[in-house]
Structure formats: C-alpha cells, structure tokens
Design a protein around this motif. Structure first.
Motif, PDB file in Angstrom:
ATOM      1  N   ILE A   8       0.794  -1.265   0.021  1.00  0.00           N
ATOM      2  CA  ILE A   8      -0.037  -0.033  -0.057  1.00  0.00           C
ATOM      3  C   ILE A   8       0.869   1.200  -0.219  1.00  0.00           C
ATOM      4  N   VAL A   9       0.362   2.131  -0.703  1.00  0.00           N
ATOM      5  CA  VAL A   9       1.262   3.605  -0.742  1.00  0.00           C
ATOM      6  C   VAL A   9       0.637   4.484   0.504  1.00  0.00           C
ATOM      7  N   VAL A  10       1.715   5.077   0.923  1.00  0.00           N
ATOM      8  CA  VAL A  10       1.421   6.192   2.140  1.00  0.00           C
ATOM      9  C   VAL A  10       1.990   7.167   2.159  1.00  0.00           C
ATOM     10  N   LYS A  11       1.550   8.284   2.620  1.00  0.00           N
ATOM     11  CA  LYS A  11       2.248   9.713   2.716  1.00  0.00           C
ATOM     12  C   LYS A  11       3.503   9.661   3.547  1.00  0.00           C
ATOM     13  N   ASP A  12       3.198   9.223   4.687  1.00  0.00           N
ATOM     14  CA  ASP A  12       4.185   9.509   6.041  1.00  0.00           C
ATOM     15  C   ASP A  12       4.417   8.099   6.340  1.00  0.00           C
ATOM     16  N   ILE A  13       5.605   7.539   5.959  1.00  0.00           N
ATOM     17  CA  ILE A  13       6.006   5.816   6.210  1.00  0.00           C
ATOM     18  C   ILE A  13       5.916   5.850   7.885  1.00  0.00           C
ATOM     19  N   GLU A  14       6.645   6.805   8.685  1.00  0.00           N
ATOM     20  CA  GLU A  14       6.835   6.716   9.932  1.00  0.00           C
ATOM     21  C   GLU A  14       5.410   6.642  10.601  1.00  0.00           C
ATOM     22  N   ARG A  15       4.367   7.425  10.264  1.00  0.00           N
ATOM     23  CA  ARG A  15       3.180   7.336  10.774  1.00  0.00           C
ATOM     24  C   ARG A  15       2.490   6.031  10.580  1.00  0.00           C
ATOM     25  N   SER A  16       2.633   5.295   9.468  1.00  0.00           N
ATOM     26  CA  SER A  16       1.909   4.376   8.943  1.00  0.00           C
ATOM     27  C   SER A  16       2.699   3.046   9.862  1.00  0.00           C
ATOM     28  N   LYS A  17       4.035   3.221   9.784  1.00  0.00           N
ATOM     29  CA  LYS A  17       4.599   2.081  10.624  1.00  0.00           C
ATOM     30  C   LYS A  17       4.225   1.984  12.055  1.00  0.00           C
ATOM     31  N   GLN A  18       3.857   3.279  12.627  1.00  0.00           N
ATOM     32  CA  GLN A  18       3.254   3.234  13.958  1.00  0.00           C
ATOM     33  C   GLN A  18       1.889   2.710  14.176  1.00  0.00           C
ATOM     34  N   PHE A  19       1.179   3.284  13.269  1.00  0.00           N
ATOM     35  CA  PHE A  19      -0.412   2.811  13.076  1.00  0.00           C
ATOM     36  C   PHE A  19      -0.451   1.386  13.029  1.00  0.00           C
ATOM     37  N   TYR A  20       0.432   0.455  12.048  1.00  0.00           N
ATOM     38  CA  TYR A  20       0.236  -0.960  12.042  1.00  0.00           C
ATOM     39  C   TYR A  20       0.777  -1.653  13.281  1.00  0.00           C
ATOM     40  N   LYS A  21       2.060  -1.086  13.767  1.00  0.00           N
ATOM     41  CA  LYS A  21       2.413  -1.561  14.931  1.00  0.00           C
ATOM     42  C   LYS A  21       1.616  -1.560  16.089  1.00  0.00           C
ATOM     43  N   LYS A  22       1.134  -0.354  16.428  1.00  0.00           N
ATOM     44  CA  LYS A  22       0.462  -0.155  17.728  1.00  0.00           C
ATOM     45  C   LYS A  22      -1.009  -0.812  17.779  1.00  0.00           C
ATOM     46  N   LEU A  23      -1.554  -0.642  16.519  1.00  0.00           N
ATOM     47  CA  LEU A  23      -3.077  -1.583  16.434  1.00  0.00           C
ATOM     48  C   LEU A  23      -3.282  -2.813  16.053  1.00  0.00           C
ATOM     49  N   PHE A  24      -2.052  -3.220  15.130  1.00  0.00           N
ATOM     50  CA  PHE A  24      -2.173  -4.425  14.602  1.00  0.00           C
ATOM     51  C   PHE A  24      -1.051  -5.419  14.922  1.00  0.00           C
ATOM     52  N   GLY A  25      -0.107  -4.843  15.599  1.00  0.00           N
ATOM     53  CA  GLY A  25       1.259  -5.764  16.154  1.00  0.00           C
ATOM     54  C   GLY A  25       2.202  -6.117  15.040  1.00  0.00           C
ATOM     55  N   LEU A  26       2.122  -5.612  13.798  1.00  0.00           N
ATOM     56  CA  LEU A  26       2.891  -5.673  12.692  1.00  0.00           C
ATOM     57  C   LEU A  26       4.092  -5.214  13.069  1.00  0.00           C
ATOM     58  N   ASP A  27       5.322  -5.867  12.849  1.00  0.00           N
ATOM     59  CA  ASP A  27       6.642  -5.331  12.991  1.00  0.00           C
ATOM     60  C   ASP A  27       7.408  -5.341  11.789  1.00  0.00           C
ATOM     61  N   VAL A  28       8.480  -4.563  11.761  1.00  0.00           N
ATOM     62  CA  VAL A  28       9.258  -4.110  10.505  1.00  0.00           C
ATOM     63  C   VAL A  28      10.021  -5.283  10.513  1.00  0.00           C
ATOM     64  N   VAL A  29       9.951  -6.075   9.232  1.00  0.00           N
ATOM     65  CA  VAL A  29      11.057  -7.047   8.760  1.00  0.00           C
ATOM     66  C   VAL A  29      12.198  -6.626   7.940  1.00  0.00           C
ATOM     67  N   LEU A  30      12.131  -5.604   7.100  1.00  0.00           N
ATOM     68  CA  LEU A  30      13.116  -5.019   6.313  1.00  0.00           C
ATOM     69  C   LEU A  30      12.616  -3.443   6.125  1.00  0.00           C
ATOM     70  N   GLU A  31      13.673  -2.609   6.139  1.00  0.00           N
ATOM     71  CA  GLU A  31      13.361  -1.290   5.897  1.00  0.00           C
ATOM     72  C   GLU A  31      14.407  -0.723   4.686  1.00  0.00           C
ATOM     73  N   GLN A  32      13.983  -0.080   3.543  1.00  0.00           N
ATOM     74  CA  GLN A  32      15.007   0.418   2.857  1.00  0.00           C
ATOM     75  C   GLN A  32      14.281   1.743   2.594  1.00  0.00           C
ATOM     76  N   GLU A  33      15.148   2.589   1.819  1.00  0.00           N
ATOM     77  CA  GLU A  33      14.657   3.931   1.489  1.00  0.00           C
ATOM     78  C   GLU A  33      13.188   4.022   0.825  1.00  0.00           C
ATOM     79  N   GLY A  34      12.318   4.401   1.825  1.00  0.00           N
ATOM     80  CA  GLY A  34      10.844   4.459   1.308  1.00  0.00           C
ATOM     81  C   GLY A  34      10.212   3.505   1.025  1.00  0.00           C
ATOM     82  N   ASN A  35      10.632   2.196   1.564  1.00  0.00           N
ATOM     83  CA  ASN A  35      10.052   1.145   1.680  1.00  0.00           C
ATOM     84  C   ASN A  35      10.053   0.263   2.737  1.00  0.00           C
ATOM     85  N   VAL A  36       8.964  -0.328   3.340  1.00  0.00           N
ATOM     86  CA  VAL A  36       9.009  -0.992   4.488  1.00  0.00           C
ATOM     87  C   VAL A  36       8.308  -2.401   4.422  1.00  0.00           C
TER      88      VAL A  36
END
Length: 119
Positions: A8-36
C-alpha cells in the motif's frame, strides 16, 4: 506462482509504521529507502516513490480494496482504537451478523480501508 506481499502507498511511512505496529502488532521485517516490509506480508511504500514508478499521482482513499484482519479479542481491539493517540476514522459502526461474526471497517491514516472481524 505464489503471492508474496500486498503493498500500500502511504504519505508518511513513519506514521504508518506506528499505526500498523500499535493497532495490529505488525513489526518491521526490512526497511529500505521509502519501503518497509512488515510482518504478515504488508509492504508500505512512500507515495513519491510510487508516483515516480508509475508516472501518475496516487489517489488515496479510493475504496477499491481493503485489508482484512481477524481478531479474537474484538472488544479489546475496540478499546485499543479508542485510546489510540490519533483519531481513527470509521467507515461505519460495528456490525454483528446473525451467526455471531462481528466486523468493523475503518481507515488507516492515508485512507486505506481496513476490515477487522472476529474469526
């Protein structure tokens, strides 16, 4: 052939990472410039990268798809939504079907439609 991820395309990747972590428990597996890549196969990509890839502007909140999650502790999830630091936008009220299944449709910060239901 095997489906590996959903992006999915997002405007603010940090905001989206926090949203999916805090509400859905999804963790970062891999992070590269502008992609998570998050657990469960969800990939976030910054809008500017996607727009450069397809040479078009992104249309947010287009209601053309939804992400579906199942949650056994539905009441606990609803409480988590109520206490989330940002206002969560809902697409409608909690619905309970005659056979007992409950669902809630809501939006992520960029308008991606999400359905959360009981198993």
């Amino acid at each position: 052939m095997k489906l590996k991820n959903v992006m999915i395309v997002v405007k603010d990747i940090e905001r989206s990472k926090q949203f999916y972590k805090k509400l859905f428990g999804l963790d970062v597996v891999l992070e590269q410039e502008g992609n998570v890549i998050l657990t469960e196969g969800l990939v976030l990509q910054e809008a500017k990268i996607w727009e450069n890839t397809i040479n078009q502007k992104v249309q947010f909140q287009n209601h053309a798809m939804e992400l579906y999650f199942e949650e056994r502790n539905f009441t606990e999830f609803l409480e988590k939504l109520e206490h989330y630091e940002e206002t969560v936008r809902y697409a409608g009220p909690v619905t309970e079907y005659p056979w007992g299944k409950k669902i809630l449709r809501m939006y992520d910060p960029d308008g991606t439609l999400i359905e959360v239901g009981t198993p």
